[in-house]
Design a protein around this motif. Structure first.
Motif, PDB file in Angstrom:
ATOM      1  N   PHE A 126     140.130  44.889 -28.103  1.00  0.00           N
ATOM      2  CA  PHE A 126     138.990  44.124 -27.596  1.00  0.00           C
ATOM      3  C   PHE A 126     139.444  42.742 -27.134  1.00  0.00           C
ATOM      4  N   ALA A 127     140.290  42.090 -27.913  1.00  0.00           N
ATOM      5  CA  ALA A 127     140.801  40.762 -27.535  1.00  0.00           C
ATOM      6  C   ALA A 127     141.589  40.850 -26.229  1.00  0.00           C
ATOM      7  N   ARG A 128     142.411  41.881 -26.082  1.00  0.00           N
ATOM      8  CA  ARG A 128     143.173  42.060 -24.838  1.00  0.00           C
ATOM      9  C   ARG A 128     142.224  42.291 -23.664  1.00  0.00           C
ATOM     10  N   ALA A 129     141.232  43.160 -23.868  1.00  0.00           N
ATOM     11  CA  ALA A 129     140.299  43.486 -22.778  1.00  0.00           C
ATOM     12  C   ALA A 129     139.508  42.258 -22.353  1.00  0.00           C
ATOM     13  N   PRO A 189     132.445  49.635 -32.690  1.00  0.00           N
ATOM     14  CA  PRO A 189     132.378  50.951 -33.321  1.00  0.00           C
ATOM     15  C   PRO A 189     133.165  50.990 -34.635  1.00  0.00           C
ATOM     16  N   ASP A 190     134.148  50.104 -34.763  1.00  0.00           N
ATOM     17  CA  ASP A 190     134.877  49.965 -36.025  1.00  0.00           C
ATOM     18  C   ASP A 190     135.434  48.547 -36.090  1.00  0.00           C
ATOM     19  N   HIS A 191     135.878  48.151 -37.268  1.00  0.00           N
ATOM     20  CA  HIS A 191     136.297  46.760 -37.461  1.00  0.00           C
ATOM     21  C   HIS A 191     137.774  46.658 -37.828  1.00  0.00           C
ATOM     22  N   GLY A 192     138.525  47.690 -37.490  1.00  0.00           N
ATOM     23  CA  GLY A 192     139.951  47.704 -37.799  1.00  0.00           C
ATOM     24  C   GLY A 192     140.748  46.826 -36.857  1.00  0.00           C
ATOM     25  N   PRO A 193     141.966  46.510 -37.247  1.00  0.00           N
ATOM     26  CA  PRO A 193     142.805  45.630 -36.431  1.00  0.00           C
ATOM     27  C   PRO A 193     143.132  46.213 -35.054  1.00  0.00           C
ATOM     28  N   GLY A 194     143.248  47.518 -34.949  1.00  0.00           N
ATOM     29  CA  GLY A 194     143.543  48.139 -33.657  1.00  0.00           C
ATOM     30  C   GLY A 194     142.449  47.880 -32.643  1.00  0.00           C
TER      31      GLY A 194
END
Length: 157
Positions: A85-88, A75-80
């Motif tokens: 996503f990486a954690r999930a 939905p967005d490409h920001g670092p947050g």
């Protein structure tokens, strides 16, 4: 890979084909004695050319009869979002691979689960953990070719 000489490439090819081979067999195939072969293997490991040695399991016999390739549009490409996503994806062991892509999808996942119900649980877990714009799932009917060995050139140039 261009820095590897023919002997290193032969060693790497043999280890990718079967990492259980005794040093004597690898050395013989590379045209070396055992000690220089072992030293080269250690150098290949310390330089990061060889990243690990593992046993490969048959997914079906281990209870992972369904492989799914999942395309994710962010939905967005920001670092947050990327970090969440990486954690999930990192917290879900059935997600075997995650690739950030160029093109129509942002991420491609390779997922191994027991069955469709297990995939549905995984999907819900991922969707609950991080917002996702769209998901496209492709279910594997038959694995026709599989290898973990890269096609390393083992011919003299």
């Amino acid at each position: 890979m261009t820095d590897l000489d023919l002997i290193d490439r032969k060693i790497v090819a043999e280890l990718m084909r079967d990492a259980t081979l005794p040093i004597a067999q690898i050395a013989d195939k590379a045209g070396l004695s055992q000690t220089p072969c072992w030293k080269r293997i250690q150098k290949l490991e310390s330089s990061g050319v060889l990243t690990g040695r593992v046993a490969l399991g048959d997914p079906t016999k281990l209870g992972f009869g369904l492989t799914v390739f999942v395309g994710i549009e962010a939905p967005d490409h920001g670092p947050g979002w990327r970090e969440a996503f990486a954690r999930a994806t990192g917290s879900i062991p059935e997600i075997m691979e995650v690739h950030r892509m160029a093109g129509e999808i942002d991420y491609l996942l390779r997922v191994a689960v027991a069955d469709m119900a297990a995939f549905d649980r995984l999907y819900k877990r991922l969707a609950d953990a991080v917002p996702i714009k769209s998901v496209t799932s492709h279910f594997v009917l038959e694995r026709m070719k599989f290898t973990t060995a890269y096609p390393v050139d083992t011919v003299s140039r």
